[in-house]
Structure formats: structure tokens, C-alpha cells
Design an enzyme around this catalytic site. Sequence first.
Site, PDB file in Angstrom:
ATOM      1  N   CYS A 112     -16.000 -19.317  -1.801  1.00 16.31           N
ATOM      2  CA  CYS A 112     -15.140 -18.126  -1.684  1.00 16.31           C
ATOM      3  C   CYS A 112     -15.877 -16.833  -2.048  1.00 16.31           C
ATOM      4  O   CYS A 112     -15.351 -15.744  -1.846  1.00 16.31           O
ATOM      5  CB  CYS A 112     -13.898 -18.293  -2.535  1.00 16.31           C
ATOM      6  SG  CYS A 112     -13.071 -19.860  -2.238  1.00 16.31           S
ATOM      7  N   HIS A 247     -11.011 -11.778  -3.936  1.00 17.44           N
ATOM      8  CA  HIS A 247     -10.741 -13.031  -3.219  1.00 17.44           C
ATOM      9  C   HIS A 247      -9.284 -13.387  -3.452  1.00 17.44           C
ATOM     10  O   HIS A 247      -8.776 -13.314  -4.570  1.00 17.44           O
ATOM     11  CB  HIS A 247     -11.673 -14.120  -3.743  1.00 17.44           C
ATOM     12  CG  HIS A 247     -11.294 -15.482  -3.278  1.00 17.44           C
ATOM     13  ND1 HIS A 247     -11.027 -15.754  -1.961  1.00 17.44           N
ATOM     14  CD2 HIS A 247     -11.099 -16.647  -3.951  1.00 17.44           C
ATOM     15  CE1 HIS A 247     -10.697 -17.028  -1.838  1.00 17.44           C
ATOM     16  NE2 HIS A 247     -10.729 -17.589  -3.035  1.00 17.44           N
ATOM     17  N   ASN A 277      -5.141 -18.925   0.742  1.00 19.63           N
ATOM     18  CA  ASN A 277      -6.558 -18.819   0.371  1.00 19.63           C
ATOM     19  C   ASN A 277      -7.411 -19.234   1.569  1.00 19.63           C
ATOM     20  O   ASN A 277      -7.361 -20.390   1.986  1.00 19.63           O
ATOM     21  CB  ASN A 277      -6.806 -19.739  -0.837  1.00 19.63           C
ATOM     22  CG  ASN A 277      -8.247 -19.702  -1.326  1.00 19.63           C
ATOM     23  OD1 ASN A 277      -9.140 -19.238  -0.627  1.00 19.63           O
ATOM     24  ND2 ASN A 277      -8.462 -20.210  -2.527  1.00 19.63           N
TER      25      ASN A 277
HETATM   26  N1  COA Z   1       4.854 -28.258  -5.307  1.00 18.73           N
HETATM   27  C1  COA Z   1       5.581 -28.652  -6.367  1.00 18.73           C
HETATM   28  N2  COA Z   1       5.010 -29.071  -7.517  1.00 18.73           N
HETATM   29  C2  COA Z   1       3.669 -29.105  -7.567  1.00 18.73           C
HETATM   30  C3  COA Z   1       2.857 -28.711  -6.478  1.00 18.73           C
HETATM   31  C4  COA Z   1       3.499 -28.276  -5.321  1.00 18.73           C
HETATM   32  N3  COA Z   1       2.833 -27.870  -4.228  1.00 18.73           N
HETATM   33  N4  COA Z   1       1.571 -28.843  -6.840  1.00 18.73           N
HETATM   34  C5  COA Z   1       1.543 -29.296  -8.103  1.00 18.73           C
HETATM   35  N5  COA Z   1       2.820 -29.448  -8.551  1.00 18.73           N
HETATM   36  C6  COA Z   1       3.281 -29.940  -9.847  1.00 18.73           C
HETATM   37  C7  COA Z   1       2.244 -30.762 -10.588  1.00 18.73           C
HETATM   38  O1  COA Z   1       2.242 -32.094 -10.121  1.00 18.73           O
HETATM   39  C8  COA Z   1       2.715 -30.619 -11.997  1.00 18.73           C
HETATM   40  O2  COA Z   1       3.791 -31.499 -12.186  1.00 18.73           O
HETATM   41  P1  COA Z   1       3.955 -32.303 -13.576  1.00 18.73           P
HETATM   42  O3  COA Z   1       4.174 -31.248 -14.621  1.00 18.73           O
HETATM   43  O4  COA Z   1       5.147 -33.166 -13.321  1.00 18.73           O
HETATM   44  O5  COA Z   1       2.661 -33.050 -13.763  1.00 18.73           O
HETATM   45  C9  COA Z   1       3.286 -29.202 -12.058  1.00 18.73           C
HETATM   46  O6  COA Z   1       3.524 -28.810 -10.699  1.00 18.73           O
HETATM   47  C10 COA Z   1       2.352 -28.209 -12.707  1.00 18.73           C
HETATM   48  O7  COA Z   1       1.054 -28.371 -12.138  1.00 18.73           O
HETATM   49  P2  COA Z   1      -0.151 -27.456 -12.577  1.00 18.73           P
HETATM   50  O8  COA Z   1      -1.384 -27.906 -11.879  1.00 18.73           O
HETATM   51  O9  COA Z   1      -0.169 -27.378 -14.076  1.00 18.73           O
HETATM   52  O10 COA Z   1       0.331 -26.043 -12.013  1.00 18.73           O
HETATM   53  P3  COA Z   1      -0.311 -24.640 -12.236  1.00 18.73           P
HETATM   54  O11 COA Z   1       0.676 -23.730 -12.834  1.00 18.73           O
HETATM   55  O12 COA Z   1      -1.666 -24.730 -12.872  1.00 18.73           O
HETATM   56  O13 COA Z   1      -0.515 -24.144 -10.729  1.00 18.73           O
HETATM   57  C11 COA Z   1      -2.288 -23.916  -9.125  1.00 18.73           C
HETATM   58  C12 COA Z   1      -1.380 -24.867  -9.878  1.00 18.73           C
HETATM   59  C13 COA Z   1      -3.214 -24.714  -8.231  1.00 18.73           C
HETATM   60  C14 COA Z   1      -1.425 -22.996  -8.292  1.00 18.73           C
HETATM   61  C15 COA Z   1      -3.095 -23.077 -10.153  1.00 18.73           C
HETATM   62  O14 COA Z   1      -3.667 -23.924 -11.124  1.00 18.73           O
HETATM   63  C16 COA Z   1      -4.179 -22.266  -9.506  1.00 18.73           C
HETATM   64  O15 COA Z   1      -3.921 -21.385  -8.704  1.00 18.73           O
HETATM   65  N6  COA Z   1      -5.447 -22.531  -9.889  1.00 18.73           N
HETATM   66  C17 COA Z   1      -6.562 -21.808  -9.335  1.00 18.73           C
HETATM   67  C18 COA Z   1      -6.763 -22.238  -7.939  1.00 18.73           C
HETATM   68  C19 COA Z   1      -7.771 -21.429  -7.234  1.00 18.73           C
HETATM   69  O16 COA Z   1      -7.890 -20.268  -7.464  1.00 18.73           O
HETATM   70  N7  COA Z   1      -8.474 -22.094  -6.342  1.00 18.73           N
HETATM   71  C20 COA Z   1      -9.394 -21.500  -5.479  1.00 18.73           C
HETATM   72  C21 COA Z   1     -10.570 -21.009  -6.151  1.00 18.73           C
HETATM   73  S1  COA Z   1     -11.551 -20.296  -4.957  1.00 18.73           S
END
Ligand code: COA
Length: 320
Positions: A112, A247, A277
Site C-alpha cells: 500500500c 492510504h 482499501n
Molecule cells: N463483520 C462482522 N464481524 C466481524 C467482521 C465482519 N466483517 N470481521 C470481524 N468481525 C468480528 C470478529 O470475528 C470479532 O468477533 P469476536 O469478538 O466474536 O471474536 C469482532 O468482529 C472484533 O474483531 P476485531 O478484529 O477485534 O475488530 P477490529 O475492531 O480490530 O476491526 C479491522 C477489524 C480489520 C477493521 C481493523 O483491525 C483494521 O482496520 N485493522 C487495520 C487494517 C488495515 O489497515 N489493513 C490494511 C493495511 S494496508
Amino acid sequence: MNDMKIIGFGHYVPKTIKYNDDFKTIVETSDEWIKSRTGISKRHLTDDENTSDIASKAALMAMEDAGVSADDIDLVVCATITPDSFTPSTASKILKLLGIKRAMAFDISAACSGFIYAMNTASAILTANNLRRAIVIGAETLSKIVDYTDRSTCVLFGDGAGAVVIEATENKSVFYCMSKTDEENILYANALKPQGVFKGGLIDDYHLKMNGQKVFKFAIEAVNDAINSALNTAGLTINDIDLIIPHQANERIIAAVCRHWNLDFNRFYLNISEYGNTSAASIAIALSEAHHKKVIGKGNRVMLVGFGAGLTWASMIIEL
Ligand code: COA
């Protein structure tokens, strides 16, 4: 510092749009979860266009915007992690699609952050080789490597391409590009593994894998470091920057950066809601969109900030 300016901007996204609610048919999720955790409402996904197809459409728009033709281009650099093929490069295919008969052409893989790495490389090559014009592209068909059974990643990503035409001039641009490998296993997609002579066998899983929470934490530190480093190199303060184009990975990452720098949200250009993204394409699409919507214009000082797998992060300050 390199001497160049942007003379044309372009972007292109595939026609098919998938809204958050569409994902309810393939994984357990909701519009509310996706929007509140990421800021994403929809994303464009390719049906049959490959990376070189969408990249060349963005490049063509940038060439038309610049008023240049295929014969005016000396160099094509394409940042992508989803090339059409291992070889030839996506950039080589773009040459053909654009009708460019002779130019240096190659791809860059820095996830990215790739578009900023590509801008840095292209402007340095123009200066070092006394060349005049380059097309720099960020293009991805991430839907080729996204696992649509994994709800924690499949809702995040989209396909698209952004491009600029740059020209060697007296303008000074500042670049900062960095990588570290201590946590490379928090965001990756495998390709082929060494097969050993006569042993055969392809790697069984090339899908994108991510530890969202670790990447989230890294992203905030990386963006803050990238902003700080570019400002220090340029001898500027954050108030000297008219618009920051980050980004587009998650609105909550930008909110945390705003708090750190005590900035209003509107100092950042955001379009993640529309496209999700798009990895190497995201900054390039946002830059072109901001130009064509006249959010930025001549005389503005813009900062681009990227972060992603590698881990990589990068920033760039450019005067338009
Ligand atoms: N829909 C519903 N629930 C979902 C889900 C979805 N699409 N994806 C994950 N969950 C659930 C998980 O299973 C978890 O459930 P649990 O508590 O029962 O285990 C819960 O939501 C929380 O998951 P978590 O991973 O802690 O969520 P989060 O608040 O960290 O959000 C992201 C997840 C991916 C949105 C976040 O971590 C993020 O944006 N990270 C950076 C990603 C990024 O920038 N990537 C690219 C870099 S270039």
C-alpha cells in the site's frame, strides 16, 4: 529531493459495485459493523479486467489531462501487488495497451506504500537519466487474492487504479520511504514456494492474510513517523501542508492520526467509503479524484502518506 511536477491525473475503477449488504450473502456480517469499524460503504470489483487493463485506463486519463501522447512518455512505473503475470511486468503490458513504442517500463512491489515508492523511483530515474516524462501508476485487482470466506478481510478491499504523468522540472519534492521486516507475518499473501527439482507442487494458499489489530497499531505509528520525517526533511510544519492524502485503509486510523497532530478531519482527503482499501492504487485514486474535483489545485502543497505489507511506509510532499 528530486525535480519534478505532476502534469496530469487519472483514475479508473471497474464498473461492478458491491455494497456492504451484498456481503451478507457470503459471510456473517452487517453494513453497521463494516461502516462503523472502517468507514467503508462499497467497493468496486473487477469481473474480467486485469490489472494492466484498469491501469492503462487510468494512465490514459492522466495522459489526456496532461495533453501528452504515447510518443511523449520515456518511462512507465506501475506499483502493484496483483500483477497480471510474474513476467512480463504489468508496466510492459501497459506500454502495449497505451501504444507506447519505446520506454523504460517495470513494476514496483511495496504494497500500500507502492505508489509513493514508485513516484520516488520514477522521479529519480528522470533526473539521473536526463529523461523528460514518466507515467506512474498504482493499480490493483485485489479481488484475485482476497479470501471471500474470511469476513475479517473480504469486506475491506476493492479494485482500482490511479495514475499521474510527471515531468522533470525545477520543482522540489521530498520523499521518505521505509521498510522493516520484524512483523512481516501480520499482513501477507504468499505466491509460489520453491518446488525443488522434480518434486513439484504449488503452494496451496495464496490468499491475503492479516492480523487486523496489529496492522491497525502499526499503521498509526507509521503514518505519524512518515508525516514527521517528510516535514523534517522539507523544513516545514504541518500547517504548511494544504491537504494530506493518506492510504485509505480505515477511517479510524486517520481519526487517531488527527488526534495525535491535533488536526481537523477535513485536513485529510478521504474516499474509503466509495472504494474500500485498494492497496497501491488508493493514494493514486484519491490524488486524481482530489484534482478533478478541484479540492486541490496549482500552488497547493500536498502530502501523500502510505503504509502496508512489508512492513512498508512512506510519505511525499509535492507542490502542485
Ligand atoms: N463483520 C462482522 N464481524 C466481524 C467482521 C465482519 N466483517 N470481521 C470481524 N468481525 C468480528 C470478529 O470475528 C470479532 O468477533 P469476536 O469478538 O466474536 O471474536 C469482532 O468482529 C472484533 O474483531 P476485531 O478484529 O477485534 O475488530 P477490529 O475492531 O480490530 O476491526 C479491522 C477489524 C480489520 C477493521 C481493523 O483491525 C483494521 O482496520 N485493522 C487495520 C487494517 C488495515 O489497515 N489493513 C490494511 C493495511 S494496508
